[in-house]
Design an enzyme around this catalytic site. Structure first.
Site, PDB file in Angstrom:
ATOM      1  N   ASP A  98       0.836  -1.189   0.000  1.00  0.00           N
ATOM      2  CA  ASP A  98       0.000   0.000   0.000  1.00  0.00           C
ATOM      3  C   ASP A  98       0.884   1.257   0.000  1.00  0.00           C
ATOM      4  O   ASP A  98       1.769   1.374  -0.837  1.00  0.00           O
ATOM      5  CB  ASP A  98      -0.958  -0.066   1.201  1.00  0.00           C
ATOM      6  CG  ASP A  98      -2.009   1.028   1.212  1.00  0.00           C
ATOM      7  OD1 ASP A  98      -2.956   0.951   0.412  1.00  0.00           O
ATOM      8  OD2 ASP A  98      -1.878   1.966   2.029  1.00  0.00           O
ATOM      9  N   HIS A 271      -6.963  -6.568  -1.008  1.00  0.00           N
ATOM     10  CA  HIS A 271      -5.917  -5.558  -0.895  1.00  0.00           C
ATOM     11  C   HIS A 271      -4.899  -5.888   0.188  1.00  0.00           C
ATOM     12  O   HIS A 271      -3.707  -5.641   0.023  1.00  0.00           O
ATOM     13  CB  HIS A 271      -6.558  -4.195  -0.613  1.00  0.00           C
ATOM     14  CG  HIS A 271      -5.569  -3.091  -0.487  1.00  0.00           C
ATOM     15  ND1 HIS A 271      -4.839  -2.611  -1.549  1.00  0.00           N
ATOM     16  CD2 HIS A 271      -5.159  -2.378   0.604  1.00  0.00           C
ATOM     17  CE1 HIS A 271      -4.033  -1.637  -1.133  1.00  0.00           C
ATOM     18  NE2 HIS A 271      -4.207  -1.475   0.156  1.00  0.00           N
TER      19      HIS A 271
END
Length: 294
Positions: A98, A271
């Site tokens: 991320d 994610h």
């Protein structure tokens, strides 16, 4: 956890595991997490690496300098290099997810002499990400939350609703609830630290990435259609294909921007792939690292 003062002027909480004489592996988390992103990887790779996993500036109990300008990419890359210097790591393996991946892409471009191997987990390459925000409607739609996170009034609204409701409404729906079971209070504890919410959001506010509104056509940044330097560091990209924020377009053309790229798609993870599919991530890393021994 240890407290590490850096030459950049901030102090970070850092988890350190493994023997100091082993090859160094630095792990960078993203939003809205902490070093705990890597809890499954630290346990695995401390067997033969010196693993260093900081809470980055603005997060948890690490320092939270005031002002959006304190969270620019240059400042955070400088933290990374200062952290490596603190531990005497001339060369190291960099693992990132991320926002940590945004730092890692830039660090690999600027410091290929220091970064021996790069592992990216669900973090878009800056060129592909910026281009997709103009050219791919699905990605633009999926990134509208960034515009909300940049709103200076967001903290007041979160405070009014309560962090518990913010967690349940904005974070929990996007993760594998089974994988995050039992972690809720740890997240809330980190988010409740003084200045943490603003520090975390300031990463979005300091970013130069342009996120157009769905009905907007701003001037196209010239750099996204010109030549872009390639990543010289051997790179493994691990991608949870159920990511709701980052569309598969982030993988299109990626190998052309990396001299030595390996891409592993994990179909049944989203994610937060490091802890949604830890066994698959660790296996992919083990197999790839074996091909590039230090």
């Amino acid at each position: 956890m240890i407290r590490v003062p850096l030459s950049t002027g901030v102090e970070l909480d850092v988890e350190v595991a493994g023997e100091a004489g082993n090859p160094v592996m630095i792990c960078l988390h993203g939003f809205p997490e902490s070093h705990r992103t890597w809890r499954h990887q630290v346990a695995e790779f401390a067997r033969d690496h010196h693993v260093i996993a900081p809470d980055q500036r603005g997060y948890a109990r690490s320092d939270k300098p005031a002002g959006v300008e304190a969270y620019t990419a240059d400042r955070i890359v400088a933290d990374l290099m200062a952290l490596a210097d603190h531990f005497g790591a001339e060369r190291f393996t960099l693992v990132a997810h991320d926002w940590g991946g945004a730092v890692a892409w830039l660090a690999a471009l600027r410091h290929p002499d220091r970064i021996a191997r790069l592992v990216i987990c669900n973090a878009p390459h800056p060129l592909i990400f910026q281009r997709s925000l103009f050219d791919d409607p699905l990605q633009r739609a999926g990134s509208q939350y960034i515009r909300s996170f940049r709103d200076p009034g967001l903290e007041a609204r979160i405070e009014a609703m309560g962090l518990d409701r913010f967690f349940d409404g904005s974070f929990a729906p996007h993760v594998d609830t089974a994988a995050v079971a039992g972690e809720r209070e740890a997240y809330l504890d980190e988010w409740r630290q003084p200045g943490a919410l603003t520090g975390m959001l300031n990463w979005y506010r300091a970013s130069q990435i342009v996120v157009p509104a769905m009905d907007e056509e701003p001037e196209r940044p010239g750099w996204i259609d010109g030549p872009f330097p390639s990543i010289k560091v051997p790179t493994l990209v691990i991608w949870g294909m159920r990511d709701k924020a980052l569309q598969p377009v982030q993988l299109e053309g990626l190998d052309a921007l990396i001299d030595d790229a390996t891409i592993v798609r994990i179909e049944d993870a989203g994610h937060f792939v490091p802890w949604e599919a830890p066994e698959a991530v660790n296996t992919a890393m083990r197999e790839w690292l074996a091909k590039y021994p230090l």
